[in-house]
Write a protein that holds these residues in place. Structure first.
Motif, PDB file in Angstrom:
ATOM      1  N   LEU A   1      14.172  52.842  72.999  1.00  0.00           N
ATOM      2  CA  LEU A   1      14.675  53.324  73.673  1.00  0.00           C
ATOM      3  C   LEU A   1      13.350  55.199  74.077  1.00  0.00           C
ATOM      4  O   LEU A   1      12.291  54.793  72.552  1.00  0.00           O
ATOM      5  CB  LEU A   1      15.932  53.903  73.774  1.00  0.00           C
ATOM      6  CG  LEU A   1      15.786  54.601  71.839  1.00  0.00           C
ATOM      7  CD1 LEU A   1      15.557  55.374  71.383  1.00  0.00           C
ATOM      8  CD2 LEU A   1      17.780  54.369  71.641  1.00  0.00           C
TER       9      LEU A   1
ATOM     10  N   PRO B   1      16.215  39.981  77.377  1.00  0.00           N
ATOM     11  CA  PRO B   1      18.176  39.993  77.985  1.00  0.00           C
ATOM     12  C   PRO B   1      17.743  39.470  79.244  1.00  0.00           C
ATOM     13  O   PRO B   1      18.898  37.923  79.238  1.00  0.00           O
ATOM     14  CB  PRO B   1      18.145  41.262  78.601  1.00  0.00           C
ATOM     15  CG  PRO B   1      17.405  42.751  77.315  1.00  0.00           C
ATOM     16  CD  PRO B   1      16.110  41.892  77.364  1.00  0.00           C
TER      17      PRO B   1
ATOM     18  N   GLU C   1      19.156  57.798  69.287  1.00  0.00           N
ATOM     19  CA  GLU C   1      19.754  56.609  69.509  1.00  0.00           C
ATOM     20  C   GLU C   1      21.112  57.425  69.832  1.00  0.00           C
ATOM     21  O   GLU C   1      22.337  56.423  69.688  1.00  0.00           O
ATOM     22  CB  GLU C   1      20.008  56.065  67.418  1.00  0.00           C
ATOM     23  CG  GLU C   1      18.726  55.589  67.433  1.00  0.00           C
ATOM     24  CD  GLU C   1      18.463  53.934  67.500  1.00  0.00           C
ATOM     25  OE1 GLU C   1      19.539  53.906  69.169  1.00  0.00           O
ATOM     26  OE2 GLU C   1      17.294  53.356  67.609  1.00  0.00           O
TER      27      GLU C   1
ATOM     28  N   THR D   1      18.934  35.448  70.133  1.00  0.00           N
ATOM     29  CA  THR D   1      18.577  37.245  69.847  1.00  0.00           C
ATOM     30  C   THR D   1      17.458  37.627  70.057  1.00  0.00           C
ATOM     31  O   THR D   1      16.410  37.601  70.162  1.00  0.00           O
ATOM     32  CB  THR D   1      18.772  37.224  68.145  1.00  0.00           C
ATOM     33  OG1 THR D   1      18.861  38.807  68.203  1.00  0.00           O
ATOM     34  CG2 THR D   1      17.626  36.521  67.290  1.00  0.00           C
ATOM     35  N   GLY D   2      17.716  38.543  70.351  1.00  0.00           N
ATOM     36  CA  GLY D   2      16.718  39.573  71.066  1.00  0.00           C
ATOM     37  C   GLY D   2      15.813  40.550  69.725  1.00  0.00           C
ATOM     38  O   GLY D   2      14.693  41.118  69.296  1.00  0.00           O
ATOM     39  N   ASP D   3      16.476  40.303  68.635  1.00  0.00           N
ATOM     40  CA  ASP D   3      15.862  40.497  67.214  1.00  0.00           C
ATOM     41  C   ASP D   3      15.033  40.147  66.773  1.00  0.00           C
ATOM     42  O   ASP D   3      14.439  38.920  67.671  1.00  0.00           O
ATOM     43  CB  ASP D   3      17.131  40.550  65.901  1.00  0.00           C
ATOM     44  CG  ASP D   3      16.844  41.345  65.369  1.00  0.00           C
ATOM     45  OD1 ASP D   3      15.946  42.220  64.817  1.00  0.00           O
ATOM     46  OD2 ASP D   3      17.911  41.062  64.427  1.00  0.00           O
TER      47      ASP D   3
ATOM     48  N   SER E   1      22.252  55.959  72.697  1.00  0.00           N
ATOM     49  CA  SER E   1      22.127  54.051  72.730  1.00  0.00           C
ATOM     50  C   SER E   1      24.283  53.868  72.109  1.00  0.00           C
ATOM     51  O   SER E   1      24.717  54.400  71.430  1.00  0.00           O
ATOM     52  CB  SER E   1      21.014  53.692  72.160  1.00  0.00           C
ATOM     53  OG  SER E   1      21.341  52.486  71.916  1.00  0.00           O
TER      54      SER E   1
ATOM     55  N   HIS F   1      23.074  50.219  71.367  1.00  0.00           N
ATOM     56  CA  HIS F   1      23.217  49.321  70.849  1.00  0.00           C
ATOM     57  C   HIS F   1      23.549  49.814  68.638  1.00  0.00           C
ATOM     58  O   HIS F   1      23.774  50.685  68.761  1.00  0.00           O
ATOM     59  CB  HIS F   1      22.199  49.237  70.674  1.00  0.00           C
ATOM     60  CG  HIS F   1      20.754  47.519  69.611  1.00  0.00           C
ATOM     61  ND1 HIS F   1      21.531  47.226  68.655  1.00  0.00           N
ATOM     62  CD2 HIS F   1      20.421  46.474  70.243  1.00  0.00           C
ATOM     63  CE1 HIS F   1      20.811  46.008  68.473  1.00  0.00           C
ATOM     64  NE2 HIS F   1      20.430  45.852  69.807  1.00  0.00           N
TER      65      HIS F   1
ATOM     66  N   ASN G   1      11.036  48.236  68.676  1.00  0.00           N
ATOM     67  CA  ASN G   1      10.896  47.588  68.296  1.00  0.00           C
ATOM     68  C   ASN G   1       8.875  46.895  68.236  1.00  0.00           C
ATOM     69  O   ASN G   1       8.880  48.342  68.374  1.00  0.00           O
ATOM     70  CB  ASN G   1      11.695  45.784  67.896  1.00  0.00           C
ATOM     71  CG  ASN G   1      11.190  45.916  69.599  1.00  0.00           C
ATOM     72  OD1 ASN G   1      10.445  46.210  70.546  1.00  0.00           O
ATOM     73  ND2 ASN G   1      11.920  44.667  70.165  1.00  0.00           N
TER      74      ASN G   1
ATOM     75  N   GLY H   1      15.300  45.906  76.009  1.00  0.00           N
ATOM     76  CA  GLY H   1      14.824  44.367  75.169  1.00  0.00           C
ATOM     77  C   GLY H   1      13.973  44.966  73.590  1.00  0.00           C
ATOM     78  O   GLY H   1      13.467  44.358  73.144  1.00  0.00           O
ATOM     79  N   LYS H   2      13.798  46.427  73.682  1.00  0.00           N
ATOM     80  CA  LYS H   2      12.405  47.123  72.948  1.00  0.00           C
ATOM     81  C   LYS H   2      13.210  48.772  72.052  1.00  0.00           C
ATOM     82  O   LYS H   2      12.668  48.553  71.258  1.00  0.00           O
ATOM     83  CB  LYS H   2      11.395  47.040  74.077  1.00  0.00           C
ATOM     84  CG  LYS H   2      10.525  46.383  74.424  1.00  0.00           C
ATOM     85  CD  LYS H   2       9.341  46.750  75.320  1.00  0.00           C
ATOM     86  CE  LYS H   2       8.613  45.427  75.691  1.00  0.00           C
ATOM     87  NZ  LYS H   2       8.108  46.015  76.809  1.00  0.00           N
TER      88      LYS H   2
HETATM   89  P1  ADP Z   1      19.859  41.912  70.783  1.00  0.00           P
HETATM   90  O1  ADP Z   1      21.263  42.900  71.120  1.00  0.00           O
HETATM   91  O2  ADP Z   1      20.417  40.469  70.049  1.00  0.00           O
HETATM   92  O3  ADP Z   1      19.565  42.817  69.671  1.00  0.00           O
HETATM   93  P2  ADP Z   1      19.121  43.388  73.062  1.00  0.00           P
HETATM   94  O4  ADP Z   1      18.871  42.121  74.189  1.00  0.00           O
HETATM   95  O5  ADP Z   1      19.914  44.431  72.872  1.00  0.00           O
HETATM   96  O6  ADP Z   1      18.823  42.242  72.090  1.00  0.00           O
HETATM   97  O7  ADP Z   1      17.620  43.993  71.972  1.00  0.00           O
HETATM   98  C1  ADP Z   1      16.268  43.752  71.710  1.00  0.00           C
HETATM   99  C2  ADP Z   1      15.535  44.492  70.454  1.00  0.00           C
HETATM  100  O8  ADP Z   1      15.582  45.278  71.136  1.00  0.00           O
HETATM  101  C3  ADP Z   1      16.959  44.793  69.685  1.00  0.00           C
HETATM  102  O9  ADP Z   1      17.057  43.958  68.268  1.00  0.00           O
HETATM  103  C4  ADP Z   1      16.048  45.740  68.888  1.00  0.00           C
HETATM  104  O10 ADP Z   1      14.868  44.823  67.663  1.00  0.00           O
HETATM  105  C5  ADP Z   1      15.559  46.801  70.024  1.00  0.00           C
HETATM  106  N1  ADP Z   1      16.227  47.699  70.475  1.00  0.00           N
HETATM  107  C6  ADP Z   1      17.325  47.427  71.834  1.00  0.00           C
HETATM  108  N2  ADP Z   1      17.594  48.285  71.201  1.00  0.00           N
HETATM  109  C7  ADP Z   1      17.580  49.511  70.369  1.00  0.00           C
HETATM  110  C8  ADP Z   1      18.187  50.355  69.962  1.00  0.00           C
HETATM  111  N3  ADP Z   1      19.235  51.571  70.782  1.00  0.00           N
HETATM  112  N4  ADP Z   1      17.148  51.697  69.353  1.00  0.00           N
HETATM  113  C9  ADP Z   1      16.209  50.365  68.343  1.00  0.00           C
HETATM  114  N5  ADP Z   1      15.925  49.557  68.631  1.00  0.00           N
HETATM  115  C10 ADP Z   1      16.294  48.243  69.594  1.00  0.00           C
END
Ligand code: ADP
Ligand code: MG
Length: 749
Positions: A510, A615, A474, A590-592, A477, A479, A523, A507-508
C-alpha cells in the motif's frame, strides 16, 4: 412469471410415483421443469404462476392418489416465522407420518399372524380352504386396499406404480383361487384344482406391508438432522426493554435489541457481545467440542449454548437472517437435491412398471405356450400363474429409487452436525473425486493472526517512530499483516498520525502520505517497482525462518524491514497428512514471499507451493491444475478468493464468523478449521460408497429376481420362486437399502 417452488407431496408410496407425478406435471401448460424426490417426498417445480397455480397442480395428481400439501404462509396461520418453520419442518408432515406408521403397525398386528398361519398351512394342509378364503379376502380388501386402488387407477387413468404391480399380482392369485374353489367340479378335468393361491395373497400382502412399515420408519430417521437443527432454536429471549428485563418470544426480537444471556441459557439470535463475558458451547453449529470464549466485541450465534458466565449482546440478525435459519434452509435444499449418479436409476424407475407388467404377461404366455408341451396344460398354467404373480411382486423400483436420495439425506445431515455445510448433492458427489486440494496459506494453514517478529531500521529515526509510520499506513488495510503491525504499536501505546491519499496496491502492499511525505509499505515486488535496492541476504535470513517481510520506504529511500510471523494451526500438519492418506495432493497458494511460504509448506508437508501470486492469478493456478486433468478443490476465506473458489471443481469456504457467504461456495466449513476439510472429503467418499452399494444391490436384486421369479432358471436348474418368497425379498430390498444408508450416520469421519 416463472417461479421455482418446492412442494410437499402427499401419498407417495414408492419410487415409481416420482415418475408418474413428474410426467403429469410436465403435461400441464406453464410448467417448465419438475424434479420429484421420493425420499423427501417433495416436488421442485418451475412454473408460470399465472398459467398454473399450485392448486391446479394438486388437482392434476389427485386422481392418481397424490396431492400437494398446500402450505399456508406464516401470516395465514397466525404463526411466527420460526413457529412456521418448525411446523413445516416437523409439525404437519411428521405428525401425519407418525399417524400413518401407527396405522400400519395396527394392521401388521393382524396381518403377520395371519401370514404365519398361512405359511403353516402351506406346509401342512390343515387349514380348510374356506378359512383361507376368508383370510385372503380380509388381507386383500382391508390391508391390501392401497394396492387395489393402484389397480383401479391403472384401469381408469393408465397410471401404474408399484402398488399397481402388487395389486394385480395379489388379486390375480386371489381371483384364480376363488374361481378354482367355486368351480372346482367343472374345472377338475382341465386344471389341477389342488393348486390354490390364497396363501400367496396373504403372505405377500403381509410382507409388503411389513416392508413398507420398516422403510417408512427408517426414512423418518434419515431426515432427523433437520429436526435436531430446528430444536436448537430458542423459543424465548430475555430482552432489555426500557431498562427492564422482559421475556419475549424470539420472533419479537428486532435487530438492535439488547439481549441478556444467563448462565446455561441459549443464545436466541445472532449478535455481538456488548458487556460481560463467558464461554459458549458452539458445538451444535460448528461441530467444535471446545467452548469458545466470548467478550465484548465477539460474535455469538443463535442456537448455541452459554456455559457459566453471563453477558448481554446486541442482536444483529434475527428471523430468517440468522446463521441457523440459513443452515436449516441449506440442509433442506441439499437433502432434496438430486445427485448426478441418480440419473440412470431415475430413468429405469420411470419405465420400470410398464416393462415389468409386460414381462409378467410374457412369462405367463411363455409357460402356457412352451411349458404346456413339456408339462401338460394344468401344470404349465399353475407355474405360469406363480411366475406371473412372482414377477409382479418381486420387481420393485423402490430400492432403486431410494438408493441415492436416502444416502444423500443422511450424508448431508451428518455433515451439518459436524459444521460441514454442503450446498447440493452434486457437490457432495464431486468432492469424492477430488485429487488436488488447493489451500490458502494465511488463515487456512496458519492462524491468520501474525505478530511482529523483527525490525531492521535503516532510517536513522527511533524504532518506535518508524513503527508509528508503518502502523499509520497499515491502519487502513484489512490484511493480516496490517493487523500485526497495528497491534504492535497499540500494545506500546504509540499514537498514529493521519494518513492521506491512501491506496492499496494489489498483491504488493500500500501507499499513503503522512505530513506531506509519500510512503510505501509492502513486499519485494513493491520495492522493485520503486527501484530500491534491498539487502537480499538479510531478507533471506528472515524469510527462510518463515517470517513475512514488510518494507517501509519513502519514494527514494528504504526505511525499514519489518517482519511478521504467523503461527501454524494446531491441526494443519495432521490434516495434510490425512489428506495424503486419502490420496489427495495438497497445493499451497499464497501471495506471500516464496521462502516464507516454503518454510511453512515444509513444516506442514505440502506437496507444491505456488507463492507470490497476484490475486487475479489465483484463478489461473486453478485452471492450470485442471488443464493437467486434476479435479481441484480450493479452500479459501470465500471473500478474497471468490473467483478461484468459483473456478475450482469444488469451492470450499472456510468461515470463521457469523457472516457466512453460505450460498456462494459448494461447501462451507463452519469454524474455519481445515481438519473439517478432511472430514468433508471422507464424508463424501463414505456417502458415495453407500450409494454405489445401494445401487448395486438394487440393480442386482432386480436383474436376478425377475428372471428367477419368471421361471427362466426352471428348465435348467428346476428353480422357481414361490411368490411368498418374492414378497419377502421385495420387502427386504428396500429396507436393506434404507438401512445401509442409515449406516453412514454411524461411520467415523
Ligand atoms: P495473501 O492473502 O496470500 O497474502 P494478498 O494478495 O492479499 O495475498 O497479498 C499479497 C502480498 O502483498 C502479501 O503477502 C504482502 O507481501 C503484500 N501485502 C498485501 N497487503 C499488505 C499490507 N497491508 N501491508 C504489507 N504488505 C501487504
Ligand atoms: Mg489474502
Amino acid at each position: 412469471m416463472a417461479h421455482t417452488q418446492t412442494y410437499k407431496i402427499k401419498g407417495m408410496h414408492c419410487a415409481s410415483c416420482a415418475g408418474i407425478i413428474e410426467k403429469t406435471f410436465k403435461k400441464k401448460e406453464g410448467v417448465h421443469s419438475v424434479q420429484v424426490n421420493y425420499a423427501t417426498e417433495t416436488a421442485k417445480v418451475e412454473h408460470d404462476t399465472e398459467k398454473v397455480t399450485p392448486h391446479e397442480l394438486s388437482k392434476a395428481i389427485e386422481p392418481l392418489g397424490y396431492s400437494i400439501v398446500v402450505e399456508q404462509t406464516a401470516e395465514q396461520m397466525g404463526m411466527s416465522a420460526s413457529e412456521h418453520a418448525a411446523h413445516l419442518g416437523l409439525g404437519q408432515s411428521k405428525q401425519e407420518k407418525l399417524a400413518e406408521l401407527a396405522a400400519m403397525k395396527r394392521q401388521l398386528y393382524v396381518a403377520l399372524p395371519l401370514a404365519a398361519l398361512a405359511a403353516v398351512g402351506m406346509l401342512v394342509e390343515i387349514i380348510p380352504q374356506l378359512v383361507l378364503l376368508l383370510m385372503a379376502t380380509y388381507m386383500l380388501f382391508v390391508v391390501g386396499k392401497p394396492y387395489l386402488q393402484g389397480v383401479y387407477r391403472f384401469a381408469r387413468y393408465g397410471a401404474a406404480n408399484m402398488d399397481t404391480l402388487i395389486g394385480i399380482g395379489t388379486s390375480a392369485a386371489y381371483l384364480y383361487s376363488v374361481a378354482v374353489t367355486v368351480f372346482a367340479a367343472q374345472l377338475d378335468t382341465y386344471i389341477n384344482i389342488d393348486n390354490i393361491y390364497f396363501d400367496v395373497t396373504i403372505i405377500v400382502i403381509a410382507f409388503i406391508t411389513l416392508g413398507k412399515y420398516l422403510e417408512s420408519r427408517s426414512k423418518l430417521k434419515t431426515g432427523d438432522a433437520i429436526e435436531k437443527l430446528l430444536n436448537l432454536q430458542a423459543k424465548t429471549a430475555l430482552v432489555l426493554r426500557d431498562g427492564k428485563e422482559v421475556e419475549v418470544p424470539i420472533e419479537q426480537i428486532s435487530r438492535g435489541d439488547t439481549i441478556i444471556v444467563k448462565p446455561a441459557g441459549k443464545i436466541p439470535v445472532d449478535g455481538v457481545v456488548v458487556e460481560g463475558s463467558s464461554y459458549v458451547d458452539e458445538a451444535m453449529i460448528t461441530g467444535e467440542p471446545m467452548p469458545v470464549v466470548k467478550a465484548a466485541g465477539s460474535t455469538v450465534v443463535g442456537g448455541t449454548l452459554n456455559t457459566s458466565g453471563s453477558f448481554t449482546f446486541r442482536a444483529t440478525k434475527v428471523g430468517q437472517e440468522t446463521l441457523l435459519a440459513h443452515i436449516i434452509k441449506m440442509v433442506e435444499e441439499a437433502q432434496g437435491s438430486r445427485a448426478p449418479i441418480q440419473a440412470l436409476a431415475d430413468k429405469i424407475s420411470s419405465v420400470f412398471v410398464p416393462v415389468v407388467l409386460v414381462l409378467a404377461f410374457v412369462s405367463l404366455g411363455g409357460w402356457l405356450l412352451v411349458g404346456t408341451s413339456y408339462l401338460g396344460f394344468a401344470q404349465a398354467l399353475s407355474f405360469g400363474l406363480v411366475s406371473f404373480v412372482g414377477i409382479l411382486v418381486i420387481a420393485c423400483p423402490c430400492a432403486l429409487g431410494l438408493a441415492t436420495p436416502t444416502a444423500i439425506i443422511v450424508g448431508v445431515g451428518k455433515g451439518a452436525k459436524e459444521g460441514i455445510l454442503i450446498k447440493d448433492a452434486a457437490t457432495l458427489q464431486k468432492l469424492h473425486t477430488v485429487n488436488v486440494v488447493v489451500l490458502d496459506k494465511t488463515g487456512t494453514l496458519t492462524v491468520g493472526k501474525p505478530e511482529v517478529a523483527s525490525i531492521q531500521n535503516f532510517s536513522g529515526k527511533k524504532d518506535d517512530a518508524v513503527m508509528a509510520l508503518l502502523a499509520a499506513l497499515e491502519q487502513k488495510s484489512e490484511h493480516p499483516i496490517a493487523h500485526a503491525v497495528v497491534a504492535h504499536t497499540a500494545a506500546k501505546g504509540i499514537s498514529l498520525a493521519a494518513v492521506g491519499a491512501f491506496e492499496a496496491l494489489k498483491g504488493k502492499g500500500l501507499k499513503g502520505t503522512i505530513d506531506g511525505v509519500e510512503y510505501f509499505a509492502g513486499n519485494v515486488k513493491l520495492m522493485e517497482d520503486l527501484h530500491l535496492a534491498v539487502d537480499t541476504q538479510a531478507l533471506e535470513v528472515q524469510t527462510r525462518a518463515g517470517n513475512t517481510p514488510v518494507f517501509l520506504a519513502a519514494k527514494d529511500k528504504l526505511l525499514a524491514l519489518v517482519t511478521v510471523a504467523d503461527t501454524l494451526k494446531d491441526n494443519a500438519t495432521d490434516a495434510v497428512a490425512r489428506l495424503h492418506k486419502l490420496g489427495v495432493k495438497v497445493v499451497m497458494l499464497t501471495g506471500d514471499d516464496k521462502n516464507t511460504a516454503s518454510y511453512i509448506a515444509n513444516l506442514v508437508g505440502i506437496d507444491e507451493v505456488v507463492a507470490e501470486v497476484m490475486p487475479e492469478d489465483k484463478l489461473n493456478v486453478i485452471k492450470r491444475l485442471q488443464a493437467e486433468g486434476k479435479i481441484v478443490a480450493m479452500a479459501g476465506d470465500g471473500v478474497n478468493d471468490a473467483p478461484a473458489l468459483a473456478q475450482a471443481d469444488v469451492g470450499i469456504a472456510m468461515s470463521t464468523g457469523t457472516d457466512v457467504a453460505i450460498e456462494t461456495a459448494g461447501i462451507t466449513l463452519l469454524g474455519g478449521d481445515i481438519s473439517k476439510l478432511v472430514k468433508a472429503i471422507a464424508l463424501s467418499k463414505i456417502t458415495m460408497r453407500g450409494i454405489k452399494q445401494n445401487l448395486f444391490w438394487a440393480f442386482a436384486y432386480n436383474v436376478v429376481g425377475i428372471p428367477l421369479a419368471g421361471g427362466l432358471f426352471y428348465p435348467v436348474f428346476g428353480w422357481l420362486l414361490s411368490p411368498a418368497f418374492a414378497g419377502l425379498a421385495m420387502a427386504f430390498s428396500s429396507v436393506s437399502v434404507v438401512g445401509n444408508s442409515l449406516r453412514i450416520k454411524a461411520k467415523k469421519i
